[in-house]
Design an enzyme around this catalytic site. Sequence first.
Site, mmCIF file in Angstrom:
data_model
loop_
_atom_site.group_PDB
_atom_site.id
_atom_site.type_symbol
_atom_site.label_atom_id
_atom_site.label_comp_id
_atom_site.label_asym_id
_atom_site.label_seq_id
_atom_site.Cartn_x
_atom_site.Cartn_y
_atom_site.Cartn_z
ATOM 1 N N ARG A 7 0.381 -25.295 0.584
ATOM 2 C CA ARG A 7 0.960 -24.308 1.504
ATOM 3 C C ARG A 7 2.460 -24.147 1.228
ATOM 4 N NH1 ARG A 7 0.604 -26.462 6.528
ATOM 5 N NH2 ARG A 7 2.814 -26.340 7.001
ATOM 6 N N TYR A 13 6.687 2.556 5.050
ATOM 7 C CA TYR A 13 5.268 2.187 4.990
ATOM 8 C C TYR A 13 4.740 1.946 6.416
ATOM 9 C CZ TYR A 13 1.016 -0.274 3.779
ATOM 10 O OH TYR A 13 -0.296 -0.645 3.673
ATOM 11 N N ASP A 64 12.486 -2.211 -0.179
ATOM 12 C CA ASP A 64 11.080 -2.181 -0.571
ATOM 13 C C ASP A 64 11.011 -1.328 -1.834
ATOM 14 O OD1 ASP A 64 8.382 -1.580 -0.974
ATOM 15 O OD2 ASP A 64 7.903 -1.708 1.163
ATOM 16 N N LYS A 75 0.170 -3.160 -5.605
ATOM 17 C CA LYS A 75 0.307 -1.858 -6.255
ATOM 18 C C LYS A 75 0.579 -2.061 -7.759
ATOM 19 C CE LYS A 75 -0.236 -0.791 -1.991
ATOM 20 N NZ LYS A 75 0.833 -0.483 -1.064
HETATM 21 C C1 LIG Z 1 1.200 -1.044 0.244
HETATM 22 C C2 LIG Z 1 2.621 -1.104 0.650
HETATM 23 C C3 LIG Z 1 3.092 -2.125 1.494
HETATM 24 C C4 LIG Z 1 2.184 -3.179 2.085
HETATM 25 O O1 LIG Z 1 1.650 -4.009 1.113
HETATM 26 P P1 LIG Z 1 0.270 -4.819 1.268
HETATM 27 O O2 LIG Z 1 0.160 -5.517 -0.028
HETATM 28 O O3 LIG Z 1 -0.812 -3.823 1.530
HETATM 29 O O4 LIG Z 1 0.451 -5.739 2.434
HETATM 30 C C5 LIG Z 1 4.446 -2.141 1.787
HETATM 31 N N1 LIG Z 1 5.294 -1.209 1.296
HETATM 32 C C6 LIG Z 1 4.864 -0.218 0.501
HETATM 33 C C7 LIG Z 1 5.842 0.776 -0.012
HETATM 34 C C8 LIG Z 1 3.517 -0.125 0.154
HETATM 35 O O5 LIG Z 1 3.100 0.875 -0.632
#
Ligand SMILES: *Cc1c(COP(=O)(O)O)cnc(C)c1O
Length: 409
Positions: free
Chosen positions: A70, A124, A197, A222
């Site tokens: 963990r 998001y 982000d 992604k």
């Molecule tokens: C998909 C996404 C998230 C969230 O990510 P997860 O892996 O689904 O938790 C956050 N920010 C952006 C820009 C995203 O495209």
Amino acid sequence: MAGHQKQHPLTEVLTKGFDPALSVGSARPAVFRTSTYVFSSPESAERAFDLMAGRAQKQPGEEIDLVYSRFNHPNAQIAEDHMVPLEAGATCALVFNSGMAAIMTSLMAFAGPGDAIVYTVPIYGGTQHLIQDFLEPWGIRGIAVPAGDTAAIDKAIRETQNLKIVLIETPANPTLRMTDIRRAVETTGGKALVMVDNTLLGPAFQHPLELGADLVLYSATKYLGGMSDLIAGVAVAKDPALLGKIRSKRSLFGNILQPDECWMLDTRLPTVNLRMNKASKNAQRIAEKLATHPAVERIIYPTLFTNDEQKRIFAAQCDFPGAMLSIVLKGGKAAAFDFLRNVRLARNAVSLGGVETLSCHPKTTTHSGFTDEESRQAEVTDGLVRISIGIEDWRDLLADFTQALDGAQ
Ligand SMILES: *Cc1c(COP(=O)(O)O)cnc(C)c1O
């Protein structure tokens, strides 16, 4: 592998941070599917706990016994070491079991009740829920500012009391509105942390740490993962002490990425630049060719931006336009739905950043929680279809989109 002369990122992602001798000579990392580790001596165990609790500092080159998965495990460490060369300006990384986990853990490490977070919108959906429906009732103020509105962002940063975090998502989804990272860093002037982000353009095309940001966050689900087969998140920073604070929360929350997923993610990292480059080239060709189709009101894509401030930000902070594009159809929702029904190669699914092309209708899916005012502000219209371009042959995608548009007039 310390003491190496620094190589280029595409070399380091394959040569640094992994010692075959620790994997019985395996040329590529093995999977360490284990929850607990045997200490080399009681003294080493004591030392590991002292270091973990912050009662002692790690000496240069010191080998520390692993304790419990963990907190840390070999596959997390390997994936983290391979993220570092990919993110310009980074010295350290942390993996999480989702992008949301990376965002939540980073926000909660640096803001508590009474503090404030300034964030760009649209952001998001999960991040917006996290701030509005969890952090705000918990006592953290969230101040939303329109992405790309430099004056409004400056004002919010200057006027917000107890500001701890400026959270920027750029480009915004699905309209790709861009926010000037360097400007936000300068306005913040060190009085709060700037977190970006970077899921849509990083790590290949946008480098927030080099623009002065403190922390870069990813949904590794992604582009980093790239195959639409895992959920993961990453946080990357320049300053190990800053990341150390997030790490201790990760140990507490228990949201580290599991060994198998770390191994999968790690296998994808050497190709992320190749995949993103190919997808971006595909997207640019397709976007520029579809712009004149009679069923199209406009194509939203960075090389087709018309707003001067947006063009300036794109030129200043992005190396390439990326692989996300949106088609705004003249015929509104009916035409958008016809298009999605007609299209054969681009599957209708949310998410993005995979090698396969995906398309969706944000207004009725990812952004269906928006109020009318939020939709208007974010320009999420009835006729907008969002497309994540993959690495197929662009000519086949273009032919498919063209026939789907022909049938959507
Ligand atoms: C998909 C996404 C998230 C969230 O990510 P997860 O892996 O689904 O938790 C956050 N920010 C952006 C820009 C995203 O495209």
